[in-house]
Each structure stands twice: as C-alpha cells, then as structure tokens.
Design a protein around this motif. Structure first.
Motif, short mmCIF file in Angstrom:
data_model
loop_
_atom_site.label_atom_id
_atom_site.label_comp_id
_atom_site.label_asym_id
_atom_site.label_seq_id
_atom_site.Cartn_x
_atom_site.Cartn_y
_atom_site.Cartn_z
N GLN A 1 19.94 -7.65 -1.01
CA GLN A 1 19.98 -6.06 -0.73
C GLN A 1 18.38 -5.76 -0.94
O GLN A 1 17.41 -6.04 -1.53
CB GLN A 1 20.65 -5.46 -1.88
N LEU A 2 18.16 -4.75 0.24
CA LEU A 2 16.95 -4.15 0.01
C LEU A 2 17.11 -2.71 -0.20
O LEU A 2 17.91 -2.16 0.58
CB LEU A 2 16.20 -4.37 1.53
N VAL A 3 16.14 -2.22 -0.89
CA VAL A 3 16.19 -0.70 -1.20
C VAL A 3 14.92 -0.24 -1.15
O VAL A 3 13.86 -0.26 -1.82
CB VAL A 3 16.82 -0.40 -2.69
N GLU A 4 14.91 0.89 -0.43
CA GLU A 4 13.58 1.55 0.11
C GLU A 4 13.66 2.88 -0.69
O GLU A 4 14.63 3.45 -1.15
CB GLU A 4 13.49 1.81 1.67
N SER A 5 12.34 3.32 -0.85
CA SER A 5 12.08 4.49 -1.72
C SER A 5 10.74 5.08 -1.27
O SER A 5 9.88 4.16 -0.76
CB SER A 5 12.15 4.64 -3.29
N GLY A 6 10.54 6.35 -1.57
CA GLY A 6 9.12 7.03 -1.36
C GLY A 6 9.14 8.05 -0.17
O GLY A 6 8.28 8.74 0.16
N GLY A 7 10.18 7.86 0.87
CA GLY A 7 10.19 8.79 1.99
C GLY A 7 10.37 10.36 1.44
O GLY A 7 10.67 10.79 0.44
N ASP A 8 9.70 11.02 2.37
CA ASP A 8 9.32 12.64 1.82
C ASP A 8 9.00 13.41 3.11
O ASP A 8 8.76 12.97 3.97
CB ASP A 8 8.34 12.75 0.74
N GLY B 1 -2.00 14.81 7.77
CA GLY B 1 -3.18 14.59 7.02
C GLY B 1 -2.86 13.95 5.94
O GLY B 1 -3.90 13.43 5.14
N GLY B 2 -1.56 14.10 5.15
CA GLY B 2 -1.38 13.76 4.10
C GLY B 2 -0.99 12.13 4.06
O GLY B 2 -1.15 11.72 4.80
N SER B 3 -0.40 11.79 2.78
CA SER B 3 -0.25 10.40 2.55
C SER B 3 1.10 10.35 1.88
O SER B 3 1.62 11.32 1.23
CB SER B 3 -1.39 10.03 1.57
N LEU B 4 1.67 9.37 2.04
CA LEU B 4 2.99 8.80 1.45
C LEU B 4 2.96 7.16 1.21
O LEU B 4 2.12 6.42 1.79
CB LEU B 4 3.96 9.08 2.22
N ARG B 5 3.57 6.75 -0.04
CA ARG B 5 3.52 5.37 -0.15
C ARG B 5 5.08 5.05 -0.23
O ARG B 5 5.95 5.54 -1.28
CB ARG B 5 3.12 4.95 -1.68
N LEU B 6 5.56 4.07 0.74
CA LEU B 6 7.03 3.49 0.62
C LEU B 6 7.11 2.32 -0.07
O LEU B 6 6.26 1.58 -0.09
CB LEU B 6 7.57 3.27 2.02
N SER B 7 8.21 1.99 -0.87
CA SER B 7 8.51 1.00 -1.43
C SER B 7 9.62 0.32 -1.00
O SER B 7 10.68 0.98 -0.42
CB SER B 7 8.64 1.30 -2.93
N CYS B 8 9.73 -0.80 -1.07
CA CYS B 8 10.95 -1.89 -0.68
C CYS B 8 11.30 -2.98 -1.58
O CYS B 8 10.29 -3.80 -1.71
CB CYS B 8 10.93 -2.40 0.73
N VAL B 9 12.15 -3.10 -2.35
CA VAL B 9 12.72 -3.90 -3.47
C VAL B 9 13.75 -4.78 -2.87
O VAL B 9 14.80 -4.23 -2.46
CB VAL B 9 13.06 -3.55 -4.67
N ARG C 1 -4.58 3.40 9.48
CA ARG C 1 -4.07 4.51 8.73
C ARG C 1 -3.01 3.91 7.73
O ARG C 1 -3.11 4.51 6.66
CB ARG C 1 -3.54 5.52 9.75
N PHE C 2 -2.36 2.91 8.07
CA PHE C 2 -1.31 2.31 7.22
C PHE C 2 -1.78 0.82 6.70
O PHE C 2 -2.40 0.02 7.61
CB PHE C 2 -0.06 2.18 7.88
N THR C 3 -1.26 0.68 5.42
CA THR C 3 -1.50 -0.45 4.78
C THR C 3 -0.35 -1.24 4.37
O THR C 3 0.12 -0.51 3.45
CB THR C 3 -2.61 -0.45 3.76
N ILE C 4 0.12 -2.56 4.52
CA ILE C 4 1.23 -3.05 3.95
C ILE C 4 0.79 -4.05 3.01
O ILE C 4 -0.21 -4.78 3.12
CB ILE C 4 2.12 -3.91 5.11
N ALA D 1 7.84 -4.91 -1.42
CA ALA D 1 6.69 -4.58 -0.20
C ALA D 1 6.41 -3.08 -0.11
O ALA D 1 7.33 -2.23 -0.60
CB ALA D 1 7.15 -5.12 1.13
N TYR D 2 5.16 -2.74 0.00
CA TYR D 2 4.67 -1.38 0.03
C TYR D 2 4.27 -1.05 1.37
O TYR D 2 3.54 -1.77 2.20
CB TYR D 2 3.76 -1.07 -1.01
N LEU D 3 4.22 0.33 1.66
CA LEU D 3 3.60 0.77 2.81
C LEU D 3 2.88 1.91 2.58
O LEU D 3 3.37 3.05 2.27
CB LEU D 3 4.59 0.83 4.05
N GLN D 4 1.44 1.77 2.35
CA GLN D 4 0.44 3.15 2.07
C GLN D 4 0.29 3.71 3.46
O GLN D 4 -0.30 3.06 4.29
CB GLN D 4 -0.55 2.48 1.38
#
Length: 120
Positions: free
Chosen positions: A3-10, A15-23, A66-69, A78-81
């Motif tokens: 199972q993969l669960v993502e979080s962090g969307g908003d 110009g702003g930033s977000l960090r997504l996570s996937c477990v 702009r993005f960093t995995i 895994a993360y996506l900055q």
C-alpha cells in the motif's frame, strides 16, 4: 500487498512550497524505486521525478531545479519537495513504487493521489 499512502497536498499560492510524502507498507522485501507522477484534468499522467535505491534521480524538464525527490529507505518513504510552484503544477500527484515482496515476487503499486492546487 503493498500500500502507498500519499499526504501533503494542499492549496498554495504561486511561488509557494509544498512537501509531499509517500509511505509504502505491506509485505515488502525491497523497494527498488519510488516515483511521483501527476495528472491534471484532461491531461495524461506524467512522471515528475523518480529515485532509485542507489539514490539516482531523474526529473521532468518542467520541474527540474524546482522540485527535489528524496527517500528514507529505512521507512520506505519518499518525499517530493516542491518550490517555486506555478499554476501549471496544479494536478493530482500520485506515488508509484516498485520492488520485491518478501516472497521475492516483483511488485508495482500506486497510491490514491493527493491534490495540489496552485492558485492565488
């Protein structure tokens, strides 16, 4: 079995930033790669970034710089900055991972997606 669960969307301003996570969880022996895809309305799903077990990375041209995995192998996460976000980054972001189960069978799994909206 994986199972993969993502979080962090908003909702974020341009110009702003977000960090997504996937477990990743389940009967995992090893995770060979983890990747982020995105799909905007009316568009095909596209790969944004991928990271291998040896930390080799690759990015879509539209997000390079702009993005960093990144990943935490011990946590199968895994993360996506995402920095300098643009309205065209608006999409549902999906996590994808592949590797081996404890049975040594290969697996490829997808998460359910997390919505990222870039708008003022």
């Amino acid at each position: 079995q994986v199972q993969l669960v993502e979080s962090g969307g908003d909702l974020v301003q341009p110009g702003g930033s977000l960090r997504l996570s996937c477990v990743a969880s389940g009967s995992i022996f090893s995770v060979n790669f983890m990747a982020w895809y995105r799909q905007a309305p009316g568009e095909e799903r596209e790969r944004v970034a991928i990271i291998t077990s040896s930390d080799s990375t690759n990015y879509a041209a539209s997000v390079k710089g702009r993005f960093t995995i990144s990943r935490d192998n011990a946590k199968n996460t895994a993360y996506l900055q995402m920095n300098s976000l643009k309205p065209e980054d608006t999409a549902v972001y999906y996590c994808n991972a592949g590797g081996r189960l404890v049975t040594r069978s290969p697996f490829t799994s997808w998460g359910q997606g997390t919505q990222v909206t870039v708008s003022s």
